[in-house]
Structure formats: C-alpha cells, structure tokens
Design an enzyme around this catalytic site. Sequence first.
Site, PDB file in Angstrom:
ATOM      1  N   GLN A 175      14.060 -42.348  77.195  1.00 40.09           N
ATOM      2  CA  GLN A 175      14.670 -43.180  76.389  1.00 40.09           C
ATOM      3  C   GLN A 175      15.693 -44.116  77.046  1.00 40.09           C
ATOM      4  OE1 GLN A 175      14.502 -42.920  73.094  1.00 40.09           O
ATOM      5  NE2 GLN A 175      16.193 -44.225  72.603  1.00 40.09           N
ATOM      6  N   LYS A 195      12.480 -38.493  66.945  1.00 41.72           N
ATOM      7  CA  LYS A 195      10.987 -38.436  67.709  1.00 41.72           C
ATOM      8  C   LYS A 195      10.366 -36.997  68.084  1.00 41.72           C
ATOM      9  CE  LYS A 195      12.087 -42.749  70.170  1.00 41.72           C
ATOM     10  NZ  LYS A 195      12.668 -43.752  71.013  1.00 41.72           N
ATOM     11  N   ASP A 204       5.315 -46.052  75.418  1.00 45.54           N
ATOM     12  CA  ASP A 204       6.370 -47.105  75.255  1.00 45.54           C
ATOM     13  C   ASP A 204       5.761 -48.510  75.132  1.00 45.54           C
ATOM     14  OD1 ASP A 204       8.609 -46.729  73.932  1.00 45.54           O
ATOM     15  OD2 ASP A 204       9.485 -45.823  75.770  1.00 45.54           O
TER      16      ASP A 204
HETATM   17  N1  GUN Z   1      15.585 -47.403  73.253  1.00 42.49           N
HETATM   18  C1  GUN Z   1      15.809 -48.050  72.192  1.00 42.49           C
HETATM   19  N2  GUN Z   1      14.555 -48.260  71.663  1.00 42.49           N
HETATM   20  C2  GUN Z   1      13.492 -47.614  72.554  1.00 42.49           C
HETATM   21  C3  GUN Z   1      12.251 -47.356  72.399  1.00 42.49           C
HETATM   22  O1  GUN Z   1      11.484 -48.033  71.694  1.00 42.49           O
HETATM   23  N3  GUN Z   1      11.979 -46.901  73.602  1.00 42.49           N
HETATM   24  C4  GUN Z   1      12.669 -46.346  74.629  1.00 42.49           C
HETATM   25  N4  GUN Z   1      12.088 -45.507  75.684  1.00 42.49           N
HETATM   26  N5  GUN Z   1      13.761 -46.389  74.554  1.00 42.49           N
HETATM   27  C5  GUN Z   1      14.615 -47.204  73.517  1.00 42.49           C
END
Ligand code: GUN
Length: 305
Positions: free
Chosen positions: A106, A62, A129
């Site tokens: 995350q 990311k 998100d």
């Molecule tokens: N863990 C797995 N996929 C995601 C996501 O799309 N966002 C976040 N914050 N954590 C994740």
Amino acid sequence: MTDTLAPVRDGKIIDGKAFAADLRAKVGRLAAQFEAQARRKAGLAVVLVGEDPASQVYVRAKGKSTLEAGMASFEHRLPADTDEADLLALVEALNVDPAVDGILVQLPLPRHLDEQKVIATISPDKDVDGFHVTNAGRLAVGQPGFVPCTPLGCLMLLKDRLGSLSGLEAVVIGRSNIVGKPMAQLLLAESCTVTIAHSRTRDLPDVVRRADIVVAAVGRPEMVKADWVKPGATVIDVGINRVPGREPGKTRLVGDVDYAAVSQVASAITPVPGGVGPMTIAVLLRNTLVAAYANAALDLASDAI
Ligand code: GUN
C-alpha cells in the site's frame, strides 16, 4: 448554484458501483473454478507500513473483498519505523510463497522508505498493482502484463459505455504513474488520439474542450468546469477529494469534476462516490485471479474476464 440545475438523467450516469459488483461476482465464479482446478485458493498479500488512516481503510476493504471473492487474503501490517531491509525481505518472501499470487504494497510508504526500490523488488508476475517498471514497459510496448487497477477500471467503464474508442480525442488530466500515464497508454492502445494535460499545461480549458473523452485525475476538487467540456463528451472522474460539507463540522466527497454542472453538458459521466472508486478493488481482484491462473500454469480464456 447546483440547486437550480436540472437533475441528471439516469442514463447519463455511469454506474461504477453496479459494474464493479458484476465484475466481482464474475471474479468470484472464476475463483471457485480456479480453486477446483488448482486445489488451492488464489491468494492476495497486502502489505501496510504505518498507520495512515486512509491506507488502513483501503487495506481493510481490500482484505474483505478478497475474502468475499473466495480468495485467500494475507495481511501484513508493519510498524511505521520498519527498516527498508525488513520490508524488502518480506516482499522477497512473498515472491516465493506459492500461496501468494498477487502482492500489493500500500502506498504511500513512510518517507524513509524508497517506494521505487520496494516496487522493483516485487516479482513482476505477482505485481497485481501493475506498478513495476517491467509491467509499465509491457503496457507501453503492447505486451500482456498487469495494468494499474484504477485506469484499467476507467477503460472498462468507457468501453462498456462507448464500445469502440477508435479515433476519439481523449484528454487525460494528470500524469501520475498510478493513473495518468497508464490511462494514456490504455487509450492509445484503443486508437484514441491522446493528450496528457497537467499542472503546467497552458490553456487547460481549451485543451479539455476538444476531448470526446475526459479523464480527470488531478486531485483538485471540482476543477473541471462545464464550459471546459464539449457537449456530448464522456467524462470519467478519478478524483476523491474530501471538502467541508454543507453542514458545519461535516465533510463530503467530491471529484475533480464539477459534477452538477458538467453532467448537464456531458453525454455520460461517473459520479463521486459510486463511479471509478468501486472499480479499483474489483480490478485488483480481477488481476489477482489472472495472476493465479498464470502462476498455476492453468489456462484462463483471454475473454473470460
Ligand atoms: N494507494 C492509493 N491507491 C493505491 C493503489 O492502487 N495501490 C497501492 N499499492 N497503493 C495505493
């Protein structure tokens, strides 16, 4: 045996990797435009608590993609034993930091931390998100807001392939807050007839067989079989499962769909890898750009991205 099946015709494969690359290029152009107008870069803060190896890989990816799109990336890595109060204080500091447009914590978090409480602390205007209840509620009632990245990516692929989805039967397998529920809301908003199936659904193959659109998001390797799928259906595979490889000691990635067999029946299908996976980060960048324009009170045309 997969070896005896005919090869998948190119036109059937939904190339999420290529679509995501286009989306990221578009975000990059708009990010440059944003920087010229706002005299600052759009910024994404990513918070990682602990050392979960998969999460570390995602967070690194990311950050790299954020920089490649010409945005600022702020990474916060906290130890696994971080106090909840300290994590909440960091989120609150990011909420008021004018350089930060999007905040992503995350998941999963270490077990002593209350995920819902942490998500509830993120400002809904920076919740790229789309996990905050305010954004989930906006999606449910049809107001503009942030939509979770993976289901929004799936919807983009579906609309690109099918055009209007109006009146189609859609079956979403999986009821998570991150994928299944928001996916169902998005399809409903496109006037699909939507069924959410899950681990307690009776006669799952029969339910799936009526679908024009199947979205599989259950986390069970190759669960969806060819005789579950109506000929001509469009199949979106959200699963990313690591299973033993064909050679000893090796692993490989498979989706929730038996790709080799289902691709003989479906009219279109996403591969794993290279289907939905690359869309998630591309949509995250897209959401961050949208957040930046809104936070800077600048106009972004509704059809710009
Ligand atoms: N863990 C797995 N996929 C995601 C996501 O799309 N966002 C976040 N914050 N954590 C994740």
